[in-house]
Scaffold this motif. Sequence first.
Motif: not given
Length: 187
Positions: A1-24
């Motif tokens: 479960m912890q591994r899935d939570a960490e993987a989800t957090k990392q996916r959110l950070i990666a997606a956030g990185r692209a979105e924030f870079a594009a749109h602030g």
Amino acid sequence: MQRDAEATKQRLIAAGRAEFAAHGLHGARVDRIAESARSNKAQIYHYFHSKVGLFDAVWNSAVEQIIGSLPFDGDEDLPEFAARLSDIYAEHPEIPRLITWQNLERGDEALNGYAVDEVRRRTGILADAQARGVVSDRFEARFLFALMVHLAMLWPAMAPEVRTVVDFDDAAHRRELVRRVAAGLLE
């Protein structure tokens, strides 16, 4: 479960990185981030408490990437340091965009303490090298460090009209120019 939570957090950070870079921060949309991360908005709020919290996590991740990619122990070739940082910005164009958005939308209210401490440490190393006569004291250490960092940021921060005329698509040419200008600051 912890591994899935960490993987989800990392996916959110990666997606956030692209979105924030594009749109602030203010232009980014949590629904796009969640969709891109194969997640849902509730998980963004669960892990990061808010869109701002996710932006800060993305910012902290970028800061750690830069610092981790550029060791600095006192024996640095400063022109090479500036060239390597310029390479990082060229390889990861989202980082300069995040830096710009951080300055515009978060500024001094959300300083990364690790980065502040690391800049202090690195400028202390430079001051010591200057005191020993190893590095030029033409500029005070803290300004010299800032000049090297911002020289590396020259291309991503350049106005598109200037970039069109200057035309630095050749990475080797860009890198050599950063090195030469940095070396000139040390003369």
